[in-house]
Motif scaffolding. Structure first.
Motif, PDB file in Angstrom:
ATOM      1  N   ARG A  87      14.754   8.972  13.910  1.00  0.00           N
ATOM      2  CA  ARG A  87      13.222   8.765  14.286  1.00  0.00           C
ATOM      3  C   ARG A  87      12.683  10.004  13.171  1.00  0.00           C
ATOM      4  O   ARG A  87      13.227  11.177  12.951  1.00  0.00           O
ATOM      5  N   ILE A  88      11.432   9.828  12.535  1.00  0.00           N
ATOM      6  CA  ILE A  88      11.074  10.756  11.730  1.00  0.00           C
ATOM      7  C   ILE A  88       9.428  10.829  12.030  1.00  0.00           C
ATOM      8  O   ILE A  88       8.637  10.798  11.035  1.00  0.00           O
ATOM      9  N   ASP A  89       9.216  11.014  13.268  1.00  0.00           N
ATOM     10  CA  ASP A  89       7.825  11.066  13.638  1.00  0.00           C
ATOM     11  C   ASP A  89       7.195  12.301  13.095  1.00  0.00           C
ATOM     12  O   ASP A  89       5.929  12.380  12.613  1.00  0.00           O
ATOM     13  N   GLU A  90       8.028  13.596  12.727  1.00  0.00           N
ATOM     14  CA  GLU A  90       7.417  14.399  12.137  1.00  0.00           C
ATOM     15  C   GLU A  90       6.761  14.521  10.659  1.00  0.00           C
ATOM     16  O   GLU A  90       6.188  15.075   9.937  1.00  0.00           O
ATOM     17  N   GLN A  91       7.853  13.685   9.858  1.00  0.00           N
ATOM     18  CA  GLN A  91       7.490  13.166   8.585  1.00  0.00           C
ATOM     19  C   GLN A  91       7.539  11.944   8.113  1.00  0.00           C
ATOM     20  O   GLN A  91       8.684  11.484   7.819  1.00  0.00           O
ATOM     21  N   GLN A  92       6.580  11.297   8.633  1.00  0.00           N
ATOM     22  CA  GLN A  92       6.657   9.877   8.500  1.00  0.00           C
ATOM     23  C   GLN A  92       6.350   9.460   7.009  1.00  0.00           C
ATOM     24  O   GLN A  92       6.126  10.068   6.064  1.00  0.00           O
ATOM     25  N   TYR A  93       6.929   8.114   6.767  1.00  0.00           N
ATOM     26  CA  TYR A  93       6.967   7.575   5.418  1.00  0.00           C
ATOM     27  C   TYR A  93       5.933   6.631   5.251  1.00  0.00           C
ATOM     28  O   TYR A  93       5.592   5.593   5.994  1.00  0.00           O
ATOM     29  N   PHE A  94       4.978   6.821   4.196  1.00  0.00           N
ATOM     30  CA  PHE A  94       3.907   5.926   3.868  1.00  0.00           C
ATOM     31  C   PHE A  94       3.990   5.128   2.642  1.00  0.00           C
ATOM     32  O   PHE A  94       4.604   5.565   1.653  1.00  0.00           O
ATOM     33  N   HIS A  95       3.187   4.076   2.790  1.00  0.00           N
ATOM     34  CA  HIS A  95       3.307   3.060   1.435  1.00  0.00           C
ATOM     35  C   HIS A  95       2.229   2.761   1.053  1.00  0.00           C
ATOM     36  O   HIS A  95       1.149   2.363   1.963  1.00  0.00           O
ATOM     37  N   ILE A  96       1.847   2.785  -0.099  1.00  0.00           N
ATOM     38  CA  ILE A  96       0.709   2.417  -0.736  1.00  0.00           C
ATOM     39  C   ILE A  96       0.729   1.654  -1.836  1.00  0.00           C
ATOM     40  O   ILE A  96       1.678   1.814  -2.736  1.00  0.00           O
ATOM     41  N   ARG A  97       0.183   0.520  -1.744  1.00  0.00           N
ATOM     42  CA  ARG A  97       0.248  -0.552  -3.180  1.00  0.00           C
ATOM     43  C   ARG A  97      -0.837   0.214  -4.139  1.00  0.00           C
ATOM     44  O   ARG A  97      -1.986   0.419  -3.911  1.00  0.00           O
ATOM     45  N   SER A  98      -0.137  -0.035  -5.489  1.00  0.00           N
ATOM     46  CA  SER A  98      -0.950   0.461  -6.441  1.00  0.00           C
ATOM     47  C   SER A  98      -2.300  -0.164  -6.859  1.00  0.00           C
ATOM     48  O   SER A  98      -3.391   0.303  -6.972  1.00  0.00           O
ATOM     49  N   ILE A  99      -2.403  -1.710  -6.449  1.00  0.00           N
ATOM     50  CA  ILE A  99      -3.581  -2.274  -6.515  1.00  0.00           C
ATOM     51  C   ILE A  99      -4.888  -1.763  -5.502  1.00  0.00           C
ATOM     52  O   ILE A  99      -5.974  -1.666  -5.802  1.00  0.00           O
ATOM     53  N   ASP A 100      -4.126  -1.275  -4.373  1.00  0.00           N
ATOM     54  CA  ASP A 100      -5.196  -0.780  -3.258  1.00  0.00           C
ATOM     55  C   ASP A 100      -5.708   0.778  -3.832  1.00  0.00           C
ATOM     56  O   ASP A 100      -6.870   0.768  -3.770  1.00  0.00           O
ATOM     57  N   LEU A 101      -4.956   1.235  -4.601  1.00  0.00           N
ATOM     58  CA  LEU A 101      -5.267   2.498  -5.108  1.00  0.00           C
ATOM     59  C   LEU A 101      -6.477   2.564  -6.237  1.00  0.00           C
ATOM     60  O   LEU A 101      -7.472   3.012  -6.293  1.00  0.00           O
ATOM     61  N   TYR A 102      -6.032   1.353  -7.176  1.00  0.00           N
ATOM     62  CA  TYR A 102      -6.777   1.038  -8.344  1.00  0.00           C
ATOM     63  C   TYR A 102      -8.411   0.405  -7.861  1.00  0.00           C
ATOM     64  O   TYR A 102      -9.251   1.039  -8.191  1.00  0.00           O
ATOM     65  N   ASN A 103      -8.329  -0.282  -6.937  1.00  0.00           N
ATOM     66  CA  ASN A 103      -9.328  -0.933  -6.296  1.00  0.00           C
ATOM     67  C   ASN A 103     -10.357   0.216  -5.792  1.00  0.00           C
ATOM     68  O   ASN A 103     -11.430   0.028  -5.634  1.00  0.00           O
ATOM     69  N   HIS A 104      -9.683   0.999  -4.673  1.00  0.00           N
ATOM     70  CA  HIS A 104     -10.324   2.088  -4.273  1.00  0.00           C
ATOM     71  C   HIS A 104     -10.789   3.004  -5.273  1.00  0.00           C
ATOM     72  O   HIS A 104     -12.369   3.461  -4.979  1.00  0.00           O
ATOM     73  N   THR A 105     -10.419   3.544  -6.049  1.00  0.00           N
ATOM     74  CA  THR A 105     -11.067   4.349  -7.294  1.00  0.00           C
ATOM     75  C   THR A 105     -11.948   3.384  -7.888  1.00  0.00           C
ATOM     76  O   THR A 105     -13.043   4.160  -8.149  1.00  0.00           O
ATOM     77  N   LEU A 106     -11.863   2.166  -8.408  1.00  0.00           N
ATOM     78  CA  LEU A 106     -12.889   1.430  -9.170  1.00  0.00           C
ATOM     79  C   LEU A 106     -14.092   1.419  -8.315  1.00  0.00           C
ATOM     80  O   LEU A 106     -15.284   1.462  -8.932  1.00  0.00           O
ATOM     81  N   GLN A 107     -13.968   1.207  -6.842  1.00  0.00           N
ATOM     82  CA  GLN A 107     -15.032   1.090  -6.038  1.00  0.00           C
ATOM     83  C   GLN A 107     -15.921   2.338  -5.913  1.00  0.00           C
ATOM     84  O   GLN A 107     -17.239   2.455  -6.100  1.00  0.00           O
ATOM     85  N   VAL A 108     -15.288   3.628  -5.793  1.00  0.00           N
ATOM     86  CA  VAL A 108     -15.759   4.826  -5.689  1.00  0.00           C
ATOM     87  C   VAL A 108     -16.666   5.192  -7.170  1.00  0.00           C
ATOM     88  O   VAL A 108     -17.571   5.494  -6.881  1.00  0.00           O
ATOM     89  N   ILE A 109     -15.837   4.743  -8.219  1.00  0.00           N
ATOM     90  CA  ILE A 109     -16.424   4.965  -9.368  1.00  0.00           C
ATOM     91  C   ILE A 109     -17.735   3.992  -9.677  1.00  0.00           C
ATOM     92  O   ILE A 109     -18.819   4.569 -10.264  1.00  0.00           O
ATOM     93  N   SER A 110     -17.768   2.917  -9.008  1.00  0.00           N
ATOM     94  CA  SER A 110     -18.693   2.069  -9.333  1.00  0.00           C
ATOM     95  C   SER A 110     -20.285   2.640  -8.581  1.00  0.00           C
ATOM     96  O   SER A 110     -21.172   2.165  -8.914  1.00  0.00           O
ATOM     97  N   GLU A 111     -20.029   3.458  -7.777  1.00  0.00           N
ATOM     98  CA  GLU A 111     -20.808   4.160  -6.994  1.00  0.00           C
ATOM     99  C   GLU A 111     -21.643   5.264  -7.899  1.00  0.00           C
ATOM    100  O   GLU A 111     -22.573   6.232  -7.256  1.00  0.00           O
ATOM    101  N   THR A 112     -21.022   5.707  -8.910  1.00  0.00           N
ATOM    102  CA  THR A 112     -21.503   6.926  -9.777  1.00  0.00           C
ATOM    103  C   THR A 112     -21.872   6.350 -11.282  1.00  0.00           C
ATOM    104  O   THR A 112     -21.911   5.129 -11.515  1.00  0.00           O
ATOM    105  N   ASP A 113     -22.233   7.549 -11.839  1.00  0.00           N
ATOM    106  CA  ASP A 113     -22.674   7.027 -13.406  1.00  0.00           C
ATOM    107  C   ASP A 113     -21.602   7.175 -14.358  1.00  0.00           C
ATOM    108  O   ASP A 113     -21.666   7.094 -15.726  1.00  0.00           O
ATOM    109  N   ILE A 114     -20.249   6.867 -13.937  1.00  0.00           N
ATOM    110  CA  ILE A 114     -19.014   7.147 -14.574  1.00  0.00           C
ATOM    111  C   ILE A 114     -18.748   5.801 -15.460  1.00  0.00           C
ATOM    112  O   ILE A 114     -18.892   4.757 -14.865  1.00  0.00           O
TER     113      ILE A 114
END
Length: 673
Positions: A87-114
């Motif tokens: 068990r690793i409750d104190e140091q859990q292992y996390f998974h992120i799909r790259s497409i989710d990071l890209y989409n999240h970043t692009l969504q945040v950017i779309s709300e700015t003038d970038i």
């Protein structure tokens, strides 16, 4: 192509990978891009899930709260190869799909003038305090640039391996996985003369990403990987369908990418040295780096924008290098090392160690349970590659000298002369015997070069006989500059301006002052054999009092230089000087000259001439032999062959005569290099 509507941007991002995305998200979250003109250059549309980002973390850390919306899976249990699930409750292992990071970043950017431009950047130039970013057919100006383009690791002295992997996102016909358990390393496959393992990230009870990973010089072959994975999955989990695949490679290197030469350009991602060499993990470091960058911008601390970096403890860089040496020379040993590591340590301690958060005591407890012999071999190769074996040789020879001196002073003296003669013949004289390769006139006559070289040395020898005191002062002056220049080059500094020349002279002069005045009585005796009227010249000078002042003063100046530069080569210099205090003058100077100055110069010549040591020895052999014979002729024609003081003084005169033309040639070599 869409044109920029601004002449100048405040911030420009080259690339929209993980590192730049995390920096952008941090800056936007803190409101630091409000009323700022920002542009992003990215050639890819970022519509494909091309990578997997994983990291372990305390669930309460900032990285988890910042990215909780795109964390697709988290695991609180781990299995390594055949070992029990932990068990690793104190140091859990996390998974992120790259497409989710890209989409999240692009969504945040779309709300700015970038603005985002689908352009590849070819180069960056500076115009006054602005930077021009050039594509194939357009240019943009910016005050600050985040450059995530991959680095070029070209340093041949450094290790470069690949962590290559090929993975299959599969769906099994039956339930085969425990959803909260990921398998980090399964070595129950053919190692194929590499370090290879299976990595399993379950997404549900019958769906998972299963990767074959290889640590080694040669990248993994896709066809080979498919066959290994298909066989492994069928035998372990049964029939399956392939939903997607993933191919990638992460550099595992000891190379350090330097900061950009432009003060307004910051390297990010791999170029910011954020990939841990021994594991390839980088995502958590990229998030930490993003926080550091945004904090600097928030505080308006941008004077050294290009030098923003994460600080890593040197001992962990050393541990990483030892492992990379093992993976380079004994690649199949990786299985034994990683298996032993997880067998005998808790996973949480291993995670803490890989995060570089353990204490030295904890690290010792980890190391004593690893296969020690292979690490000792790696340590030897490390010392050899870093030119550090000389320290061990010097320490051992000095210990032997003192043990012999306690019983038989004459035998101890014979031993010390033997060490110095071996050192002079193997590296001290040979590094100067390569001077014929340093001439600017590469196509000139070798005979003419040798004639000029010898004439120069002979004229100086005659001058010594006529004006010994002046010759001695000249020798000290150019030796000071020569020694100081070599130390500065070894520290990776440049010799471009008169200020650097002055620094080199003062540095070398302090080295000589320390050696000479820490052996003031012996120095005076040697000067007495060289300069016949030295007693009348120095009669009224109290050298004991001067020595008590000059020795600590010169050492303090050298130590300040070491601390200010933070270069390990200066600490090596201090080591040789300190150890020389316990020795006779000729031995102390010989140790510095052979094991510090000549050894460093040998490495500089290896790099500058692009030759290995064997080639250099062959090129220098005839000239080394000739120099030795000339010294013997000088000695045989003097009255000092059986007189130790005379022998030492003749040695210094001989070194002075052959080193004067060498000094000019090496200075010219350093300028060209």
């Amino acid at each position: 192509m869409e044109k920029s509507e601004y002449l100048t941007y405040d911030y420009a991002f080259i690339g929209l990978g993980a590192s730049n995305s995390l920096i952008l998200l941090s800056l936007i979250q803190k409101g630091l891009l409000l009323n700022k003109r920002v542009v992003v250059f990215e050639t890819e549309s970022k519509t494909i899930n091309d990578k997997t980002y994983c990291f372990w973390s305390d669930p309460n850390e900032q990285i988890v709260s910042d990215l909780h919306s795109i964390i697709s899976h988290r695991f609180n249990c781990i299995q390594v190869s055949h070992l029990d699930i932990q068990r690793i409750d104190e140091q859990q292992y996390f998974h992120i799909r790259s497409i989710d990071l890209y989409n999240h970043t692009l969504q945040v950017i779309s709300e700015t003038d970038i603005r985002i431009f689908r352009l590849g950047i070819t180069n960056i130039t500076q115009i006054n305090e602005l930077y021009s970013i050039h594509s194939s057919n357009d240019s943009f100006n910016a005050q600050f640039i985040f450059d995530s383009r991959p680095p070029n690791f070209l340093n041949k002295k450094q290790i470069y391996l690949n962590q290559s992997f090929y993975g299959l996102h599969i769906k099994c016909e039956k339930n085969a996985f425990e959803k909260n358990v990921f398998e980090m390393m399964n070595f129950n496959i053919d190692q194929h003369d590499f370090t290879q393992f299976i990595y399993v990230i379950p997404f549900s009870s019958n769906e998972a990403l299963i990767e074959l990973t290889r640590f080694g010089e040669k990248k993994i072959d896709v066809t080979y990987a498919k066959n290994v994975l298909s066989s492994y999955i069928l035998s372990t989990y049964g029939d399956f369908d392939v939903l997607a695949d993933e191919l990638g490679c992460i550099p595992m290197t000891t190379s350090i990418n330097p900061p950009s030469s432009f003060k307004g350009v910051l390297h990010t991602g791999a170029s910011a040295n954020l990939i841990k060499p021994s594991t390839g993990y980088a995502f958590k470091r990229m998030h930490e780096f993003a926080q550091v960058v945004s904090k600097k911008i928030e505080l308006n601390e941008l004077d050294k924008f290009n030098e923003i970096q994460l600080s890593f403890k040197n001992r962990f860089k050393f541990y990483d290098k030892l492992l990379l040496i093992i993976l380079l020379y004994w690649p199949s040993k990786g299985k034994l090392i990683f298996t032993r590591l997880f067998e005998r340590q808790s996973v949480l301690r291993v995670f803490s160690f890989l995060d570089e958060k353990t204490s030295i005591f904890q690290e010792l407890k980890i190391f004593i349970r690893l296969p020690i012999i292979i690490f000792l071999k790696a340590l030897f190769l490390h010392f050899k590659a870093e030119n550090l074996l000389r320290y061990g040789v010097v320490v051992l020879s000095v210990i032997i000298y003192h043990l012999l001196n306690a019983g038989d002073q004459e035998f101890a003296q014979f031993f010390s002369f033997t060490i110095l003669i071996i050192g002079l013949l193997t590296i001290g004289i040979p590094h100067g015997a390569l001077d014929h390769l340093l001439s600017k006139n590469k196509n000139g006559s070798l005979f003419v070069f040798i004639l000029k070289y010898l004439s120069f040395a002979i004229l100086y020898y005659i001058f010594w006989q006529m004006f010994p005191l002046v010759s001695l002062l000249i020798f000290i002056c150019y030796s000071a500059f020569h020694f100081g220049e070599s130390e500065i080059i070894e520290a990776g500094e440049k010799m471009e301006r008169s200020k650097a020349y002055f620094k080199a002279f003062i540095l070398g002069l302090n080295i000589l002052i320390f050696i000479i005045f820490s052996h003031s009585e012996e120095s005076l005796r040697i000067v007495g054999t060289i300069v016949s009227d030295s007693k009348s010249i120095f009669n009224d000078i109290n050298f004991s009092i001067i020595s008590w002042f000059l020795v600590p003063f010169s050492f303090v100046l050298l130590m300040i230089q070491s601390l200010l530069s933070k270069k390990s080569s200066y600490f090596g210099l201090l080591f040789f000087l300190i150890i020389g205090v316990t020795l006779p003058l000729f031995y102390a100077f010989g140790i510095y000259f052979i094991f510090q100055h000549s050894s460093n110069a040998w490495q500089h010549l290896k790099s500058g001439l692009n030759m290995n040591s064997l080639q250099m020895f062959k090129k220098s052999f005839f000239y080394t032999l000739a120099a030795f014979l000339i010294f013997m002729l000088i000695l045989l024609n003097s009255n000092h062959i059986l007189n130790i003081k005379g022998l030492v003084s003749n040695f210094f005169i001989f070194i002075a005569c052959i080193s004067l033309p060498h000094f000019f040639l090496m200075h010219s070599f350093y300028k060209r290099s």
